[in-house]
Design an enzyme around this catalytic site. Sequence first.
Site, mmCIF file in Angstrom:
data_model
loop_
_atom_site.group_PDB
_atom_site.id
_atom_site.type_symbol
_atom_site.label_atom_id
_atom_site.label_comp_id
_atom_site.label_asym_id
_atom_site.label_seq_id
_atom_site.Cartn_x
_atom_site.Cartn_y
_atom_site.Cartn_z
ATOM 1 N N GLU A 151 0.834 -1.206 0.000
ATOM 2 C CA GLU A 151 0.000 0.000 0.000
ATOM 3 C C GLU A 151 0.868 1.256 0.000
ATOM 4 O O GLU A 151 0.774 2.104 0.900
ATOM 5 C CB GLU A 151 -0.955 0.003 1.191
ATOM 6 C CG GLU A 151 -2.018 -1.066 1.081
ATOM 7 C CD GLU A 151 -3.168 -0.885 2.058
ATOM 8 O OE1 GLU A 151 -3.004 -0.170 3.060
ATOM 9 O OE2 GLU A 151 -4.242 -1.456 1.810
ATOM 10 N N GLU A 309 -6.408 -7.720 -0.840
ATOM 11 C CA GLU A 309 -6.882 -7.710 0.549
ATOM 12 C C GLU A 309 -8.328 -7.242 0.596
ATOM 13 O O GLU A 309 -8.703 -6.289 -0.087
ATOM 14 C CB GLU A 309 -6.105 -6.694 1.399
ATOM 15 C CG GLU A 309 -4.661 -6.960 1.635
ATOM 16 C CD GLU A 309 -4.039 -5.852 2.494
ATOM 17 O OE1 GLU A 309 -4.764 -5.194 3.266
ATOM 18 O OE2 GLU A 309 -2.835 -5.633 2.365
HETATM 19 C C1 GLA Z 1 -4.185 -2.489 4.840
HETATM 20 C C2 GLA Z 1 -2.802 -3.065 4.971
HETATM 21 C C3 GLA Z 1 -2.736 -4.281 5.840
HETATM 22 C C4 GLA Z 1 -3.611 -4.111 7.041
HETATM 23 C C5 GLA Z 1 -5.017 -3.828 6.609
HETATM 24 C C6 GLA Z 1 -5.993 -3.714 7.739
HETATM 25 O O1 GLA Z 1 -4.891 -2.937 3.780
HETATM 26 O O2 GLA Z 1 -2.226 -3.356 3.720
HETATM 27 O O3 GLA Z 1 -1.399 -4.458 6.205
HETATM 28 O O4 GLA Z 1 -3.131 -3.069 7.810
HETATM 29 O O5 GLA Z 1 -5.024 -2.597 5.931
HETATM 30 O O6 GLA Z 1 -7.291 -3.452 7.283
#
Ligand code: GLA
Length: 665
Positions: A151, A309
């Site tokens: 991210e 995710e």
């Molecule tokens: C993001 C991050 C993860 C985690 C999630 C929690 O997507 O990439 O590492 O912190 O949020 O929702």
Amino acid sequence: MTAWPHLRGIAYGGDYNPEQWPPETWLEDARLMQEAGVTVVSVGIFSWALLEPEPGRFELDWLAGVMDLLHEHGIAVDLATGTASPPPWLSHQHPELLPVRADGARLWPGGRQAWCPSSPVFRERATSLATTMAERFANHPALVMWHVSNELGGHNAHCYCDVSAASFRGWLQRRYGDLGALNDAWGTAFWSQHYSAWEEILPPRIAPTFPNPTQQLDFARFSSDELLDHFRAERDVLHRLSPGVPVTTNFMVMKHVRDMDYFAWGPEQDLVSNDHYLDASDPRGHVELAFSADLTRGVAGGQPWFLMEHSPSAVNWQPRNLAKAPGQLRRNSLQHVAHGADAVCFFQWRASRAGAEKYHSGLVPHAGTDTKVWREVVELGRTLEAIGEVAGSMSRADVAMLVDWSARWAAELDSHPTVDLAYLDQPHALYGALWDAGIAVDMVHADADLSGYRLVLTPTLYLTTDATAASIASYVEHGGHVLVTYWSGIVDENDHVRLGGYPGAFRELLGVRTEEFFPLRPSERVHLDDGSTADQWTELLRLEGAQAVASYVDGPLVGVPAITRHAFGEGTAWYVATRLDADATSRLMSRLATEAGVAPVVKTVPGVEVTRRHGAAASYLFVLNHTDGVVHVPAEGVDLVTGAGVRGKITLEAGDIAVIREGGG
Ligand code: GLA
């Protein structure tokens, strides 16, 4: 986009953080992954401090052991470069790489992602770790793809330190060439801001009052480019040392994230991956999910994309972290697939017992496997296995919505006519109306080729370049239908107002000219002569060729047109100069759809979502029942989830889903 990892069907899995658990748990994890039908896990994302416990001393054997174990159990690995969060020793040795806020405060380590995107030291250390990882694991049999950082820009998109300032100046020199061009673009004749030397230029740090808007806009562009440059540096290491293994970094195409221009990032990926989290307070979160998934598909150039995710149930970072209702885990997952995802992955595999995210749900909950979540995880694995043949199929839509990150950044700068102007407001309103009507939408960049579309939506394209305006006008001239909403076409790429009346870039196309903006008070609502209501925004608009479709009957502009329609060339251009209520937006969208010859995927009842993906040998109808009742939807073929034949219609229980391979007989 050229590459998809070697994974069968729809990939299934999640982030796996084995370093948070003793090795005995790893074996149980691998067995449970098999039980759930997991095919791929992302490993090593936050492992830097354990992979390189001291500068230059690497400890990779534990990770190799994990990868061996996963491979023995038939689980593939999306291996992180491990660079997302630097270890404490790095900022201890080099405190200058910690990011600095606009007010000059340096952020401390102790959370994650505490690094300045322009730091040469960070870049050097991160690419060194990526190099070590690639050298060790490029030929590991479990490896199917690389996951750069995590991210990017999630917490550190903007850094205002002196190193960033120097890099910003370099970016500006490349953009403008000479200082005169920069002074013109930034309009520095205003407030005595004229620059005489490059060294005088700074990032838009907190000033006594509004900083220069074009400086802010360029800093947003620079910041996105700077992180993209970081991505490229790690990616290039991987391409060199691990050829043929696709590389991605997980995007955050979500309502609350606005800092990365993903249309610029998309083409740099071997495959696009995205993270999506529902806003638990939004009763129409599933519509926002569809919007985000379609935008991800657009950023991926229409190709299948990888859901890296989403959450099995609650997250930990919203004010109230609502658990998902029974069935929602599967419905959310299938909805992403319905909008083009060929992978369904989660954060995270096993819920942590320590750390800031310990109340974030995992596929393996704290309570273990005798749980609602685990049963649904196993069921989802079976469902994804059953629909595997949809992988690789694509969607097409007759409606395009134009999206542009520069327009978003510029639209939301300070000192505008009202604080109520939020870039995503109208895109979501129009998308929501089409979603309710069952009409598919492609989200494309503002400069995309529009020739294949019946209807083009141009919401809040505040910043419009000459090229974009010309492309939209030519599309309409040749018979296209376009809808432009207020706060579009107002400024050029330098955030300079287009003179002669608003919306300067679209005046001729729309056949209107606005003299003055009339924003409304917070609770003020106006009525239109077609029964609609509207709020937030009105304009003193004059017709210059267009017809009035609806006009105000009260408020500051009685009798002034609020919705207009203009025949232009062989096509039609509509303008909406106010913020219509939801019903009025729906009525308008259905009228436009009818005029443009756009039909729903399948005619059904509100709250039932139907999308279609086209494969080489068959097409697939996704039916998602978001309602609380039983529904019947016209369909013909075989339901891949149950294996049952579908003749004429499918009946779905509340919250249920179906994926139908279409065809008679
Ligand atoms: C993001 C991050 C993860 C985690 C999630 C929690 O997507 O990439 O590492 O912190 O949020 O929702």
